[in-house]
Design an enzyme around this catalytic site. Structure first.
Site, PDB file in Angstrom:
ATOM      1  N   ALA A   1       0.804  -1.330   0.185  1.00 35.45           N
ATOM      2  CA  ALA A   1      -0.313   0.045  -0.380  1.00 35.45           C
ATOM      3  C   ALA A   1       0.877   1.479  -0.326  1.00 35.45           C
ATOM      4  CB  ALA A   1      -1.263  -0.020   1.240  1.00 35.45           C
TER       5      ALA A   1
ATOM      6  N   GLY B   1      -1.237   6.209  -2.517  1.00 36.30           N
ATOM      7  CA  GLY B   1      -1.375   6.490  -3.562  1.00 36.30           C
ATOM      8  C   GLY B   1      -2.926   6.112  -4.086  1.00 36.30           C
ATOM      9  N   LYS B   2      -3.385   4.546  -3.771  1.00 39.50           N
ATOM     10  CA  LYS B   2      -4.493   4.007  -4.079  1.00 39.50           C
ATOM     11  C   LYS B   2      -5.077   3.149  -2.697  1.00 39.50           C
ATOM     12  CE  LYS B   2      -1.481   2.120  -8.460  1.00 39.50           C
ATOM     13  NZ  LYS B   2      -0.877   3.135  -7.711  1.00 39.50           N
TER      14      LYS B   2
ATOM     15  N   ARG C   1       8.383   3.138   4.512  1.00 40.74           N
ATOM     16  CA  ARG C   1       7.207   3.184   4.169  1.00 40.74           C
ATOM     17  C   ARG C   1       6.081   3.544   4.790  1.00 40.74           C
ATOM     18  NH1 ARG C   1       7.760   2.940  -1.628  1.00 40.74           N
ATOM     19  NH2 ARG C   1       5.750   2.073  -1.837  1.00 40.74           N
TER      20      ARG C   1
ATOM     21  N   CYS D   1       3.070  -0.209 -12.838  1.00 43.87           N
ATOM     22  CA  CYS D   1       3.747   1.093 -13.463  1.00 43.87           C
ATOM     23  C   CYS D   1       4.566   0.608 -14.785  1.00 43.87           C
ATOM     24  CB  CYS D   1       3.869   1.937 -12.893  1.00 43.87           C
ATOM     25  SG  CYS D   1       5.459   1.754 -11.496  1.00 43.87           S
TER      26      CYS D   1
END
Length: 465
Positions: free
Chosen positions: A114, A118-119, A142, A235
């Site tokens: 996660a 952002g999501k 993170r 991505c």
């Protein structure tokens, strides 16, 4: 102009054919930037009425907008609305996965990889305070950034963990209604935005990440409830990390099938793979690819997958554990007289001197948590100190005493920098005590009022520099 790795160029020529030169020209164009407004805090019509930037919507994301280069002078990351959690800054194509997972209120949702959020921030906002999100990231550092971004949304119903996915599998077999796996990848779609990623690609190419991704997607499938949906995304452009990962899942898990997500005319379909069955290739074509020469985004891959329903007679339903309510301390009860917050979707729990609101029944397994639900505050020497997270979850409609500032009022920036401010002209309710400081009607944090002077209680770690 970025120097693309020779092997990468060769792969992309093979992938795109005659379109490769058009793709390569996108590196000469400005990087696409965007923001997503927070649907938990405001509607689209309200956002468009107050939006301080140019209103150009990202056409395939309902709550996404482009941020143009010329607006950098205003710096969206320093506007008071950003500190109020009204929007999240995100690359446009990266907004797509969370927008296609179809999260609904009361879902139990997992974001497996996660950070930085952002999501996850979009997923928890779509829950509208009902159900819960478990946001996990293996990296503890993170995950701390993830926690801050989730708290900024004002949503009360999430857990943040920093665990190996295998441990989550052991604790949540066939548990989640929705799962998002934005997998670690070689980042080919980030070369334009972060040219150093091209250097990292030479160190860790798609072959390295492909094995990690295959393990993650199988683990995700094991935690998905029958009938539930999982969205896998990267991505990057490599077939090894995208279609081959999905094909691997379909071969290992016969109860999984690819669904066609909500369409957009510029989406590209997934690629077939040599040596795979006709049925698997048919399903792979339902995957979505975003190419920067076709859409105004840097690039993404996503696949929406559903686990087939089982025979309902064979499914054992677990009886929900009854809530064990804890009577709050007197100082907490006194503070809560100022609050009209909806605590019906969970229960309060005190851990040492800290008070939390746990979503659902609150009965979660023993894991390495950074946050269990909404952190309400701390009891210090028989007085209650409400948290920054609690402030973000409140509004003028749910807190009795508010200081109402404008985004153009210099005191707003002073407050965000941690300064004491004079609010004697604003006529707040009462002469002293806790106040919810708001910008244009949206909460920023707490302060304590005494004779027109507001003592700043904005969390030091979030202050504007």
């Amino acid at each position: 102009m970025i120097n693309l790795p020779e092997e990468y160029e060769k792969e992309m020529r093979g992938l795109l054919g005659a379109e490769f030169e058009e793709y390569k020209k996108t590196y000469e164009q400005p990087v696409r930037q965007g923001l997503r407004f927070n649907p938990y805090k405001l509607t689209k019509s309200v956002w468009e009425n107050i939006m301080p930037f140019e209103k150009e919507q990202i056409p395939w994301v309902e709550n996404g907008y482009y941020v143009h280069a010329e607006e950098k002078e205003e710096n969206p990351a320093r506007h008071p609305y950003y500190f109020a959690g009204l929007y999240y800054l995100q690359e446009p194509s990266a907004m797509t996965p969370a927008s296609r997972l179809e999260v609904q209120p009361y879902d139990k949702v997992l974001d497996l990889c996660a950070a930085p959020g952002g999501k996850a921030t979009e997923l928890v906002c779509r829950l509208q305070g009902k159900g819960f999100l478990l946001a996990n990231d293996l990296s503890n550092s993170r995950a701390k950034a993830l926690l801050k971004n989730l708290e900024l949304t004002g949503a009360p119903n999430f857990y943040v963990t920093s665990e190996k996915p295998a441990k989550l599998v052991n604790n949540f077999p066939e548990f989640f209604d929705k799962i998002l796996i934005d997998a670690p990848c070689s980042g080919e779609g980030m070369f334009h935005k972060e040219p150093k990623m091209a250097e990292y690609w030479l160190e860790k190419s798609p072959e390295y990440y492909a094995e990690i991704q295959k393990e993650l997607i199988i683990q995700g499938a094991q935690m998905l409830k029958p009938g539930g949906k999982m969205l896998y995304s990267t991505c990057t452009f490599s077939k090894k990390e995208n279609e081959e990962t999905i094909a691997y899942l379909l071969e290992k898990c016969e109860d999984m099938e690819v669904l066609a997500p909500l369409e957009y005319e510029e989406f590209s379909e997934g690629f077939s793979l040599e040596g795979k069955s006709e049925e698997i290739c048919r399903q792979l074509k339902k995957c979505v690819r975003i190419f920067p020469h076709k859409m105004a985004g840097e690039g993404h891959f996503l696949a929406l997958i559903q686990k087939k329903e089982k025979n309902r007679d064979n499914i054992q339903k677990k009886k929900a554990a009854a809530k064990k309510e804890e009577k709050p301390d007197a100082c907490v009860e006194e503070f809560l007289k100022l609050v009209s917050f909806d605590f019906s979707n969970g229960k309060m729990k005190k851990e040492k001197d800290k008070l939390y609101f746990l979503p659902g029944d609150g009965n979660m397994p023993k894991l390495r948590y950074l946050r269990t639900g909404l952190y309400l505050g701390e009891i210090r020497k028989n007085r209650f100190e409400p948290s920054q997270a609690f402030a973000m979850a409140l509004s003028p409609d749910t807190f009795t005493s508010c200081i109402m500032l404008s985004s153009k009022d210099i005191r707003t920036v002073k407050y965000l920098k941690g300064e004491t401010i004079d609010v004697s002209d604003l006529k707040p309710i009462g002469e002293k005590g806790w106040q919810l400081v708001c910008v244009d009607g949206f909460s920023l944090g707490f302060g304590k009022l005494d004779k027109g002077i507001l003592k700043n209680k904005y969390y030091a770690g979030w202050r504007m520099q």
